[in-house]
Scaffold this motif. Structure first.
Motif, PDB file in Angstrom:
ATOM      1  N   SER A 181      -6.172   4.989  -0.775  1.00 39.96           N
ATOM      2  CA  SER A 181      -5.114   4.852   0.233  1.00 39.96           C
ATOM      3  C   SER A 181      -5.692   4.906   1.645  1.00 39.96           C
ATOM      4  O   SER A 181      -5.265   4.164   2.541  1.00 39.96           O
ATOM      5  CB  SER A 181      -4.070   5.955   0.059  1.00 39.96           C
ATOM      6  N   LEU A 182      -6.680   5.783   1.845  1.00 35.07           N
ATOM      7  CA  LEU A 182      -7.342   5.899   3.152  1.00 35.07           C
ATOM      8  C   LEU A 182      -8.009   4.578   3.534  1.00 35.07           C
ATOM      9  O   LEU A 182      -7.818   4.058   4.646  1.00 35.07           O
ATOM     10  CB  LEU A 182      -8.370   7.023   3.099  1.00 35.07           C
ATOM     11  N   LEU A 183      -8.797   4.019   2.619  1.00 35.50           N
ATOM     12  CA  LEU A 183      -9.515   2.773   2.910  1.00 35.50           C
ATOM     13  C   LEU A 183      -8.559   1.623   3.194  1.00 35.50           C
ATOM     14  O   LEU A 183      -8.725   0.874   4.172  1.00 35.50           O
ATOM     15  CB  LEU A 183     -10.417   2.427   1.722  1.00 35.50           C
ATOM     16  N   LEU A 184      -7.531   1.479   2.365  1.00 35.31           N
ATOM     17  CA  LEU A 184      -6.595   0.364   2.533  1.00 35.31           C
ATOM     18  C   LEU A 184      -5.837   0.466   3.858  1.00 35.31           C
ATOM     19  O   LEU A 184      -5.637  -0.545   4.544  1.00 35.31           O
ATOM     20  CB  LEU A 184      -5.606   0.337   1.367  1.00 35.31           C
ATOM     21  N   VAL A 240       0.834  -1.206   0.000  1.00 30.97           N
ATOM     22  CA  VAL A 240       0.000   0.000   0.000  1.00 30.97           C
ATOM     23  C   VAL A 240       0.869   1.256   0.000  1.00 30.97           C
ATOM     24  O   VAL A 240       0.587   2.225  -0.710  1.00 30.97           O
ATOM     25  CB  VAL A 240      -0.957  -0.003   1.215  1.00 30.97           C
ATOM     26  N   SER A 241       1.953   1.234   0.796  1.00 38.45           N
ATOM     27  CA  SER A 241       2.847   2.395   0.869  1.00 38.45           C
ATOM     28  C   SER A 241       3.488   2.687  -0.483  1.00 38.45           C
ATOM     29  O   SER A 241       3.516   3.840  -0.944  1.00 38.45           O
ATOM     30  CB  SER A 241       3.921   2.139   1.926  1.00 38.45           C
ATOM     31  N   VAL A 242       4.008   1.633  -1.134  1.00 36.08           N
ATOM     32  CA  VAL A 242       4.656   1.821  -2.442  1.00 36.08           C
ATOM     33  C   VAL A 242       3.625   2.169  -3.510  1.00 36.08           C
ATOM     34  O   VAL A 242       3.862   3.030  -4.372  1.00 36.08           O
ATOM     35  CB  VAL A 242       5.441   0.553  -2.832  1.00 36.08           C
ATOM     36  N   LEU A 243       2.470   1.505  -3.469  1.00 33.73           N
ATOM     37  CA  LEU A 243       1.402   1.801  -4.420  1.00 33.73           C
ATOM     38  C   LEU A 243       0.993   3.267  -4.335  1.00 33.73           C
ATOM     39  O   LEU A 243       0.829   3.953  -5.356  1.00 33.73           O
ATOM     40  CB  LEU A 243       0.196   0.904  -4.133  1.00 33.73           C
ATOM     41  N   ASN A 244       0.852   3.782  -3.113  1.00 33.52           N
ATOM     42  CA  ASN A 244       0.467   5.175  -2.925  1.00 33.52           C
ATOM     43  C   ASN A 244       1.454   6.119  -3.588  1.00 33.52           C
ATOM     44  O   ASN A 244       1.071   7.047  -4.307  1.00 33.52           O
ATOM     45  CB  ASN A 244       0.371   5.475  -1.426  1.00 33.52           C
ATOM     46  N   SER A 245       2.751   5.872  -3.372  1.00 34.40           N
ATOM     47  CA  SER A 245       3.765   6.762  -3.944  1.00 34.40           C
ATOM     48  C   SER A 245       3.812   6.680  -5.463  1.00 34.40           C
ATOM     49  O   SER A 245       3.840   7.704  -6.154  1.00 34.40           O
ATOM     50  CB  SER A 245       5.144   6.411  -3.370  1.00 34.40           C
ATOM     51  N   SER A 246       3.795   5.452  -5.995  1.00 41.06           N
ATOM     52  CA  SER A 246       3.968   5.289  -7.439  1.00 41.06           C
ATOM     53  C   SER A 246       2.742   5.748  -8.220  1.00 41.06           C
ATOM     54  O   SER A 246       2.872   6.270  -9.327  1.00 41.06           O
ATOM     55  CB  SER A 246       4.302   3.830  -7.778  1.00 41.06           C
ATOM     56  N   ALA A 260       5.357  -1.021  -7.210  1.00 40.88           N
ATOM     57  CA  ALA A 260       5.961  -0.098  -8.171  1.00 40.88           C
ATOM     58  C   ALA A 260       5.478  -0.360  -9.586  1.00 40.88           C
ATOM     59  O   ALA A 260       5.360   0.569 -10.399  1.00 40.88           O
ATOM     60  CB  ALA A 260       7.486  -0.211  -8.109  1.00 40.88           C
ATOM     61  N   ALA A 261       5.186  -1.631  -9.909  1.00 39.19           N
ATOM     62  CA  ALA A 261       4.724  -1.962 -11.253  1.00 39.19           C
ATOM     63  C   ALA A 261       3.244  -1.629 -11.443  1.00 39.19           C
ATOM     64  O   ALA A 261       2.828  -1.158 -12.503  1.00 39.19           O
ATOM     65  CB  ALA A 261       4.967  -3.446 -11.532  1.00 39.19           C
ATOM     66  N   VAL A 262       2.445  -1.876 -10.400  1.00 35.94           N
ATOM     67  CA  VAL A 262       0.995  -1.694 -10.511  1.00 35.94           C
ATOM     68  C   VAL A 262       0.598  -0.225 -10.335  1.00 35.94           C
ATOM     69  O   VAL A 262      -0.357   0.250 -10.948  1.00 35.94           O
ATOM     70  CB  VAL A 262       0.269  -2.583  -9.470  1.00 35.94           C
ATOM     71  N   GLY A 263       1.328   0.504  -9.478  1.00 34.51           N
ATOM     72  CA  GLY A 263       0.947   1.868  -9.133  1.00 34.51           C
ATOM     73  C   GLY A 263       0.717   2.799 -10.309  1.00 34.51           C
ATOM     74  O   GLY A 263      -0.342   3.442 -10.384  1.00 34.51           O
ATOM     75  N   PRO A 264       1.666   2.920 -11.253  1.00 34.53           N
ATOM     76  CA  PRO A 264       1.436   3.818 -12.386  1.00 34.53           C
ATOM     77  C   PRO A 264       0.206   3.443 -13.216  1.00 34.53           C
ATOM     78  O   PRO A 264      -0.505   4.325 -13.715  1.00 34.53           O
ATOM     79  CB  PRO A 264       2.727   3.664 -13.214  1.00 34.53           C
ATOM     80  N   ILE A 265      -0.057   2.145 -13.348  1.00 34.11           N
ATOM     81  CA  ILE A 265      -1.232   1.705 -14.112  1.00 34.11           C
ATOM     82  C   ILE A 265      -2.503   2.109 -13.386  1.00 34.11           C
ATOM     83  O   ILE A 265      -3.436   2.677 -13.977  1.00 34.11           O
ATOM     84  CB  ILE A 265      -1.181   0.180 -14.323  1.00 34.11           C
ATOM     85  N   VAL A 266      -2.565   1.824 -12.071  1.00 37.65           N
ATOM     86  CA  VAL A 266      -3.746   2.176 -11.281  1.00 37.65           C
ATOM     87  C   VAL A 266      -3.941   3.690 -11.261  1.00 37.65           C
ATOM     88  O   VAL A 266      -5.059   4.189 -11.438  1.00 37.65           O
ATOM     89  CB  VAL A 266      -3.606   1.632  -9.847  1.00 37.65           C
ATOM     90  N   GLY A 267      -2.843   4.424 -11.041  1.00 38.31           N
ATOM     91  CA  GLY A 267      -2.947   5.874 -10.987  1.00 38.31           C
ATOM     92  C   GLY A 267      -3.493   6.464 -12.272  1.00 38.31           C
ATOM     93  O   GLY A 267      -4.381   7.321 -12.247  1.00 38.31           O
ATOM     94  N   GLY A 268      -2.987   6.002 -13.408  1.00 35.31           N
ATOM     95  CA  GLY A 268      -3.460   6.516 -14.687  1.00 35.31           C
ATOM     96  C   GLY A 268      -4.923   6.186 -14.952  1.00 35.31           C
ATOM     97  O   GLY A 268      -5.695   7.049 -15.394  1.00 35.31           O
ATOM     98  N   LEU A 269      -5.326   4.936 -14.675  1.00 42.03           N
ATOM     99  CA  LEU A 269      -6.704   4.520 -14.934  1.00 42.03           C
ATOM    100  C   LEU A 269      -7.688   5.252 -14.029  1.00 42.03           C
ATOM    101  O   LEU A 269      -8.730   5.751 -14.496  1.00 42.03           O
ATOM    102  CB  LEU A 269      -6.832   3.006 -14.737  1.00 42.03           C
TER     103      LEU A 269
END
Length: 471
Positions: free
Chosen positions: A174-177, A25-31, A151-160
């Motif tokens: 990020s709040l919910l997770l 979650v921490s890395v996903l949030n940043s990426s 790091a791999a999933v974050g940019p995809i999720v962020g863009g979508l």
């Protein structure tokens, strides 16, 4: 009474599930936030310098908080401190989600980092306290694999998500997770507090935080303005002053933030150096390659992301295996093999990747990701095994802080090198594409950092069992 083996194993698995999910979650949030910064700038009509604080504020808060969390966990309940960190991260996410202006968003990002820094700082501490030497490597490798996935999933999720619902929804996610993780953390993380009261050296902690924060601020100012700008070299000067005062403090205080003996622990200091320089090289490569393939190869941002995918996939897939391997055969061989593969790959990128076809660049990234997977979990294992039990929290906090600083320093230094590069052939005599010469030189500089990491690895201890722990 110790719990039966099956119950203990189940508890260990739950611990790993919570820590791994928190790191993800921490890395996903940043990426995922990084990719929507241009959209946020457009919505708030912010300049490049103003919007940069969305990232800079987060980085500075993170750099200050990481070493502090480690030491706090030596004196207080690790479980409660970890949960408090998640609560603060959730509060920051809520502020970001509702932010009506850029200053409020930056405040939320600072809160996010102040809380989120507990995750890497205390996750490895929890594993080290629960699992004995010889069993930690696989667990630490699993945690690191979640970094690759995030790091791999974050940019995809962020863009979508930004395209479908707007960037505010990212922070609600990020709040919910983070709120979902808090009950699990309170249930399965070790308590870890001292049975007898232990004083906390607040001045020493502040000095260490200032040293890290000012150093990183100098780096960010050097990247955005110039390393010759007063805001950059002045920050480095103040960081050095804070470092000197920190050394004085830990040698004179009756109960110092960390024991001075920690910095005389040769295997531990070697692990910190390997972590810093390997992270410097890894993140620098991750930042430089998209610039290379978009400028020299004309790829779109989405296509540039695909070039990075082989390396991220290798990191996620191999990290648990290499961690377990370091438990069985020791840390030296996997670390040196991984660093050597990273070095060969960056030299390959300097020679053939810079200005070459995109598949060659992807092959180089596969080598970098594979090498980092072999080097990183064993380096974490080496740092943990080198620490006496009473210094695990502070020691791993400093280790993770140095690791993070390496990742923040590398892109700024390499970016400044590329920007300052004048016309002319590359320094690498085997490179023959003058148009991509700055990128060839950049990968050569990254290779130099990996050589320093290899030199530091010569001082590592190779212990795999309890004898590797100094009490």
């Amino acid at each position: 009474m110790n719990p039966p083996a099956p119950a203990a194993e189940r508890q260990h698995r739950l611990l790993l599930a919570v820590v791994t999910a928190a790191v993800f979650v921490s890395v996903l949030n940043s990426s995922m936030v990084n990719v929507v910064v241009p959209v946020i700038a457009r919505d708030f009509r912010a300049s490049e310098a103003q919007i940069g604080w969305v990232i800079t504020g987060f980085l500075l808060s993170y750099a200050v908080a990481i070493p502090l969390y480690g030491r706090v966990s030596d004196a207080f309940s690790l479980r409660k401190v970890f949960a408090v960190g998640l609560w603060v991260f959730a509060a920051g996410s809520f502020v970001c989600a509702l932010a009506p202006s850029l200053p409020v968003l930056v405040l939320g990002r600072i809160l996010q980092a102040a809380g989120g820094a507990a995750v890497p700082a205390l996750g490895s501490v929890a594993v080290t306290r629960v699992l004995p030497p010889g069993e930690r490597g696989g667990a630490l490798g699993l945690i690191i694999s979640s970094v690759g996935v995030g790091a791999a999933v974050g940019p995809i999720v962020g863009g979508l998500v930004e395209e479908l619902a707007g960037w505010h929804l990212l922070f609600y996610g990020s709040l919910l997770l983070s709120l979902l993780l808090i009950p699990g953390a309170l249930r399965v993380l070790p308590d870890g507090g001292q049975k007898t009261p232990r004083s906390f050296d607040l001045p020493g902690g502040i000095l260490l935080g200032l040293c890290a924060g000012l150093f990183l601020f100098g780096i960010t100012q050097g990247q955005t303005a110039s390393f010759l700008a007063p805001s950059s070299w002045g920050s480095f000067l103040l960081s050095a002053l804070a470092a000197g005062l920190f050394v004085w403090r830990i040698n004179t205080a009756p109960h110092p933030f960390v024991s001075p003996k920690l910095f005389a622990n040769r295997p531990y200091v070697a692990a910190v150096a390997v972590g810093f320089f390997s992270m410097f090289a890894n993140v620098s490569t991750l930042v430089t390659v998209p610039l290379l393939v978009t400028e020299a190869n004309g790829l779109s941002p989405g296509q540039a992301g695909l070039v990075l995918t082989p390396g991220a996939a290798a990191l996620a897939a191999l990290s648990p295996f290499t961690g377990r391997l370091s438990d069985r055969i020791g840390v030296k061989l996997p670390i040196r093999a991984g660093l050597s593969l990273m070095l060969a790959s960056t030299l390959f990128l300097s020679t053939l990747g810079a200005g070459g076809p995109a598949p060659l660049v992807a092959a180089g990234m596969l080598g970098v990701g594979t090498g980092f997977a072999f080097a990183n979990p064993p380096t974490n294992n080496a740092a943990a095994n080198a620490l006496p039990s009473k210094e695990v929290g502070a020691g791993l906090g400093i280790f993770n802080g140095a690791f993070f600083l390496g990742g923040g320093t590398g892109p700024a230094v390499i970016g400044a090198l590329i920007a300052a590069r004048s016309e002319g052939p590359a320094l690498n005599p085997l490179h023959d594409n003058p148009a991509a010469a700055p990128f060839s030189d950049a990968f050569l500089a990254i290779s130099a950092a990996l050589l320093l990491a290899l030199c530091a690895s010569l001082a590592l201890s190779n212990g795999t069992g309890a004898s590797s722990r100094v009490d």
